[in-house]
Motif scaffolding. Structure first.
Motif, PDB file in Angstrom:
ATOM      1  N   GLY A 107      -2.478   3.869  -1.004  1.00  0.00           N
ATOM      2  CA  GLY A 107      -3.697   2.948  -0.903  1.00  0.00           C
ATOM      3  C   GLY A 107      -3.584   1.854  -1.869  1.00  0.00           C
ATOM      4  N   TRP A 108      -4.803   1.721  -2.874  1.00  0.00           N
ATOM      5  CA  TRP A 108      -4.956   0.467  -3.622  1.00  0.00           C
ATOM      6  C   TRP A 108      -4.267   0.725  -4.879  1.00  0.00           C
ATOM      7  N   LYS A 109      -3.365   1.874  -5.334  1.00  0.00           N
ATOM      8  CA  LYS A 109      -2.979   2.211  -6.287  1.00  0.00           C
ATOM      9  C   LYS A 109      -2.088   0.808  -6.998  1.00  0.00           C
ATOM     10  N   ASN A 110      -1.397   0.345  -6.201  1.00  0.00           N
ATOM     11  CA  ASN A 110      -0.533  -0.847  -6.843  1.00  0.00           C
ATOM     12  C   ASN A 110      -1.547  -2.076  -7.250  1.00  0.00           C
ATOM     13  N   PHE A 111      -2.366  -2.212  -6.577  1.00  0.00           N
ATOM     14  CA  PHE A 111      -3.253  -3.316  -6.946  1.00  0.00           C
ATOM     15  C   PHE A 111      -4.107  -2.882  -8.327  1.00  0.00           C
ATOM     16  N   LEU A 112      -4.605  -1.643  -8.404  1.00  0.00           N
ATOM     17  CA  LEU A 112      -5.190  -1.150  -9.401  1.00  0.00           C
ATOM     18  C   LEU A 112      -4.328  -1.207 -10.754  1.00  0.00           C
ATOM     19  N   THR A 158       1.099 -10.370  -2.554  1.00  0.00           N
ATOM     20  CA  THR A 158       0.065 -10.412  -1.711  1.00  0.00           C
ATOM     21  C   THR A 158      -1.015 -11.382  -2.181  1.00  0.00           C
ATOM     22  N   ALA A 203       2.506  -5.906  -3.682  1.00  0.00           N
ATOM     23  CA  ALA A 203       1.069  -6.199  -3.938  1.00  0.00           C
ATOM     24  C   ALA A 203       0.935  -7.423  -4.749  1.00  0.00           C
ATOM     25  N   PHE A 248       0.972  -1.158  -0.053  1.00  0.00           N
ATOM     26  CA  PHE A 248       0.001   0.137   0.080  1.00  0.00           C
ATOM     27  C   PHE A 248       0.910   1.263   0.101  1.00  0.00           C
ATOM     28  N   THR A 291       1.931   6.481   1.600  1.00  0.00           N
ATOM     29  CA  THR A 291       1.087   5.616   1.307  1.00  0.00           C
ATOM     30  C   THR A 291       0.192   6.011   0.282  1.00  0.00           C
TER      31      THR A 291
END
Length: 525
Positions: free
Chosen positions: A271-276, A503, A500, A98, A269
């Motif tokens: 947030g969810w940018k790496n997952f997005l 994970t 990410a 994150f 931080t």
């Protein structure tokens, strides 16, 4: 004596090393040492390590010093090991996923600001310098004025310390005595010379700018009163920390962000940018989906091939009519005794496209030379061949043990009905072996899902894909793809994106573990 004669046991006198005083003295010393280490870790900014150490040590002291928690003494080492080597790395990996943590954004904001504030730029004239030895292992610095060749010589100073020091220069007519220092001496003491400030007679300050020169320097950036804005003293451009990207970024006259940034950056931080990014960035999405499909296919095909080869060979070496079964068993199990990395490197040489024995043999027999390392399909086929060779002995050993558990009465009854060996295999042997092998097959699938060593030693993920924003290859598994993003990225090592993906891999492997547990429970119910 009367109590002893009455049947009551006499109380033993405890040794001095078994006394409570010594135990609590040891506990106190250990607690003080641990507290000191925790304070040091906290002072260095290692907050997670400090908290983890505090929790583990506090729990350990309570368990081993309290008699009421005696039963936990046997459980605590395992729980502590799981927390230290499993849960803590997992939590750190998820936390990094994150953030924008990378090779360009790995410092804290305070540390990045300090690094930028230490930068200097040349503002005055350049003086050539030499070093001369002085008494008591000290040195004297000689500077030569660029305009009139005037000699400026310092007082004796030491280069043994790592702290900044200031020396005064005075005009002299002759050079100091002794043999001047060589370039090697200057290079060895470069760090100490870099912290040296030479003061001119008129009050100007000079610092080392190269291995042969001292120059007048000034701080490149000035920190404004707000404690965050940096002003470039050469260009007068102002930079402010951008919490969205983790860099000091230039600002326009209207207060908007400009394109220029200062390196190094700092960790923030996001947030969810790496997952997005994995889902939305086509340069990452396409190789990720392709590598994910190949990872599943590789794991499934490996399980199928190793189980099939191992089961057939186990049936063959258990065949009653076969002579020399012991020799065949030893020969077939030998690949399992050789370390896998040695076998992989040997196969890498055998599959060499120009000089490998496999291509030489195929060329002599069929006139073909497959491109094992440059063609995606043949590269994947090579990986499956090598992994089958590495994995079949384990399955064969398991099947040999399970075959012993099948009653001979089943085969005798089948023989009376006129069944062939193939019918016996598919109707008796295979059904009775598959059920106990199912949990092990699921475990094998999970292991090959993360088979990093095979890919890294054999192909390094190659051949590489073209048109991706992250390094990716046709034979990469998700784990090797993650490694390449973390440590081989062309635009910088992106640890946040790699975390990410790691994970996501953890969630997939965790689902497989749950499936394995359910399959095992169904098998033993």
């Amino acid at each position: 004596m009367q109590l002893a004669h009455a049947g009551l046991p006499a109380r033993r006198k405890s040794k001095w090393w078994q006394s409570d005083l010594l135990k609590w003295l040891f506990v106190g010393l250990f607690s003080l040492a641990t507290c000191y280490l925790i304070v040091l870790m906290y002072a260095q900014g290692e907050y997670l390590f400090a908290i983890l150490t505090l929790v583990l040590v506090s729990a350990g002291l309570y368990v081993f010093a309290n008699r009421r928690a005696y039963a936990w003494r046997y459980v605590y080492p395992g729980i502590a090991g799981m927390g230290l080597f499993v849960l803590f790395p997992l939590i750190c990996t998820i936390a990094i996923a994150f953030t924008n943590y990378s090779s360009t954004n790995q410092l804290t904001f305070e540390r990045a600001q300090s690094v930028l504030m230490q930068r200097q730029f040349q503002t005055g004239k350049t003086f050539s310098f030499t070093l001369y030895p002085a008494a008591n292992q000290q040195w004297r610095l000689q500077l030569t004025h660029p305009d009139n060749d005037q000699l400026l010589i310092s007082e004796p100073f030491s280069l043994s310390g790592n702290t900044a020091q200031t020396v005064k220069l005075a005009v002299e007519n002759s050079e100091p005595g002794g043999e001047r220092a060589t370039l090697r001496d200057i290079t060895l003491n470069r760090q100490a010379l870099g912290q040296l400030v030479a003061t001119l007679p008129d009050g100007g300050e000079l610092r080392m700018s190269s291995l042969r020169q001292f120059s007048g320097t000034s701080p490149l950036y000035t920190l404004d009163q707000d404690g965050k804005t940096l002003t470039d003293n050469q260009t007068q451009i102002q930079y402010r920390p951008n919490p969205e990207v983790g860099f000091y970024q230039a600002i326009n006259a209207d207060g908007s962000w400009a394109k220029d940034t200062l390196s190094p950056g700092f960790t923030v931080t996001i947030g969810w940018k790496n997952f997005l990014r994995v889902l939305n960035d086509e340069g990452i999405q396409k190789p990720f989906v392709s590598i994910f499909v190949w990872t599943v296919m590789f794991s499934v095909m490996t399980v199928i091939l190793t189980v099939a080869v191992g089961m057939v060979l186990a049936c063959v070496v258990q065949w009653e009519a076969l002579k020399g079964k012991a020799v065949y068993r030893v020969l077939l199990i030998l690949p399992y005794a050789v370390p896998s990395f040695i076998s992989i490197l040997i196969f890498k040489g055998l599959f060499n496209q120009s000089f490998g024995e496999i291509n030489l043999m195929l060329s002599a027999l069929f006139g073909i030379k497959p491109a094992w390392f440059t063609d995606p399909i043949t590269a994947k086929s090579m990986i499956l061949i090598v992994n089958t060779w590495l994995g079949y002995p384990y399955m064969m050993i398991l099947c040999m043990g399970l075959l012993k558990a099948i009653p001979d009465d089943l085969y005798e009854a089948s023989a009376m009905d006129g069944a062939s060996p193939m019918q016996n295999f598919f109707r008796i042997t295979l059904p009775l072996l598959i059920k106990p092998l199912t949990p092990l097959m699921i475990a094998s699938f999970a292991f090959n899902f993360n088979n990093f060593v095979l890919i890294q030693l054999l192909t390094r993920g190659g051949p590489d894909m073209i048109g991706t924003t992250t390094p990716a290859g046709y034979t990469d598994l998700l784990v090797s793809y993650t490694y390449r993003i973390a440590f081989e990225g062309g635009g910088g090592q992106d640890f946040g994106l790699a975390a990410a993906i790691a994970t996501l891999i953890f969630l997939l492997v965790g689902a497989l573990a749950i499936l394995n547990l359910k399959a095992s429970k169904m098998n033993f119910d």
